[in-house]
Design a protein around this motif. Sequence first.
Motif, PDB file in Angstrom:
ATOM      1  N   PRO A  15     -33.133   2.990 -21.421  1.00 21.16           N
ATOM      2  CA  PRO A  15     -33.579   2.523 -22.746  1.00 21.16           C
ATOM      3  C   PRO A  15     -34.849   1.690 -22.609  1.00 21.16           C
ATOM      4  O   PRO A  15     -35.105   1.156 -21.526  1.00 21.16           O
ATOM      5  CB  PRO A  15     -32.408   1.679 -23.236  1.00 21.16           C
ATOM      6  N   PRO A  16     -35.616   1.588 -23.681  1.00 19.20           N
ATOM      7  CA  PRO A  16     -35.372   2.128 -25.017  1.00 19.20           C
ATOM      8  C   PRO A  16     -35.602   3.644 -25.032  1.00 19.20           C
ATOM      9  O   PRO A  16     -36.517   4.155 -24.401  1.00 19.20           O
ATOM     10  CB  PRO A  16     -36.375   1.403 -25.900  1.00 19.20           C
ATOM     11  N   PHE A  17     -34.739   4.348 -25.785  1.00 18.82           N
ATOM     12  CA  PHE A  17     -34.762   5.799 -25.814  1.00 18.82           C
ATOM     13  C   PHE A  17     -35.775   6.344 -26.809  1.00 18.82           C
ATOM     14  O   PHE A  17     -36.015   5.761 -27.857  1.00 18.82           O
ATOM     15  CB  PHE A  17     -33.378   6.346 -26.162  1.00 18.82           C
ATOM     16  N   ALA A  58     -33.179  10.508 -25.330  1.00 17.75           N
ATOM     17  CA  ALA A  58     -31.827  10.446 -25.898  1.00 17.75           C
ATOM     18  C   ALA A  58     -31.147  11.809 -25.756  1.00 17.75           C
ATOM     19  O   ALA A  58     -29.974  11.897 -25.389  1.00 17.75           O
ATOM     20  CB  ALA A  58     -31.872  10.006 -27.354  1.00 17.75           C
ATOM     21  N   LYS A  78     -30.060  12.254 -22.216  1.00 18.44           N
ATOM     22  CA  LYS A  78     -28.871  11.453 -21.925  1.00 18.44           C
ATOM     23  C   LYS A  78     -27.617  12.150 -22.459  1.00 18.44           C
ATOM     24  O   LYS A  78     -26.579  12.184 -21.795  1.00 18.44           O
ATOM     25  CB  LYS A  78     -29.034  10.062 -22.546  1.00 18.44           C
ATOM     26  N   PHE A 109     -30.315   7.695 -32.644  1.00 19.33           N
ATOM     27  CA  PHE A 109     -30.572   6.800 -31.510  1.00 19.33           C
ATOM     28  C   PHE A 109     -31.467   5.666 -31.969  1.00 19.33           C
ATOM     29  O   PHE A 109     -32.198   5.786 -32.958  1.00 19.33           O
ATOM     30  CB  PHE A 109     -31.237   7.556 -30.346  1.00 19.33           C
ATOM     31  N   GLU A 151     -33.300   2.152 -29.693  1.00 18.33           N
ATOM     32  CA  GLU A 151     -33.379   1.227 -28.568  1.00 18.33           C
ATOM     33  C   GLU A 151     -32.410   1.614 -27.451  1.00 18.33           C
ATOM     34  O   GLU A 151     -32.662   2.548 -26.716  1.00 18.33           O
ATOM     35  CB  GLU A 151     -33.190  -0.212 -29.055  1.00 18.33           C
ATOM     36  N   ASN A 152     -31.271   0.900 -27.329  1.00 16.27           N
ATOM     37  CA  ASN A 152     -30.335   1.173 -26.237  1.00 16.27           C
ATOM     38  C   ASN A 152     -29.029   1.797 -26.733  1.00 16.27           C
ATOM     39  O   ASN A 152     -28.017   1.756 -26.036  1.00 16.27           O
ATOM     40  CB  ASN A 152     -30.032  -0.101 -25.447  1.00 16.27           C
ATOM     41  N   ARG A 153     -29.061   2.381 -27.932  1.00 14.17           N
ATOM     42  CA  ARG A 153     -27.852   2.973 -28.509  1.00 14.17           C
ATOM     43  C   ARG A 153     -28.086   4.435 -28.880  1.00 14.17           C
ATOM     44  O   ARG A 153     -29.172   4.803 -29.322  1.00 14.17           O
ATOM     45  CB  ARG A 153     -27.425   2.199 -29.747  1.00 14.17           C
ATOM     46  N   GLU A 184     -23.516   2.422 -26.147  1.00 11.03           N
ATOM     47  CA  GLU A 184     -24.476   1.349 -25.901  1.00 11.03           C
ATOM     48  C   GLU A 184     -24.712   1.264 -24.396  1.00 11.03           C
ATOM     49  O   GLU A 184     -23.750   1.268 -23.616  1.00 11.03           O
ATOM     50  CB  GLU A 184     -23.937   0.014 -26.410  1.00 11.03           C
ATOM     51  N   GLU A 237     -29.610  -2.126 -19.343  1.00 14.43           N
ATOM     52  CA  GLU A 237     -31.013  -1.878 -18.990  1.00 14.43           C
ATOM     53  C   GLU A 237     -31.169  -0.876 -17.846  1.00 14.43           C
ATOM     54  O   GLU A 237     -32.245  -0.315 -17.644  1.00 14.43           O
ATOM     55  CB  GLU A 237     -31.728  -3.192 -18.649  1.00 14.43           C
TER      56      GLU A 237
END
Length: 154
Positions: A7-9, A14, A17, A79, A81-83, A109, A112
């Motif tokens: 992240p950030p995606f 995304a 992932k 998606f 940031e980190n979600r 979630e 880093e």
Amino acid sequence: MSRPPLPPFTEETAKQKVRMAEDGWNSRDPEKVSLAYTPDSKWRNRAEIFEGRENIVSFLTRKWQKEIEYRLIKELWAFRENRIAVRFAYEYSDGSGNWFRAYGNENWEFDEDGLMRHRVASINDKPITSEERLFHWPLGRRPDDHPGLSDLGL
């Protein structure tokens, strides 16, 4: 331990992932799959709530012992940031000739380092006939040319 993409995606990372997660779960290897999660990862899967890799391995071992011929397709829903949010469907047999298609949504979630630290899954099972099955590739990774959920109208 780092697990790219991190992240950030972006939309591209995304989607990468999501496909990596799908491939891992289609391996049906609990130890391997658990390495995508933080050692203290928190899970809600249906009504089960637990945390930690050891419990992930135990959960997945039980799951794949009863969900025979398991084949999964995941699709990116959203998606930031980190979600990542995904929708998915998988097909399986209970070993007695009964087939099911499970539909669900997951919220993920990541830390880093790209490890999933929180997973929330809501899932419903629908009985299907053998003739209604749509996921026919050999066990393991879904072939790149196999239709995804949207292509299948799911």
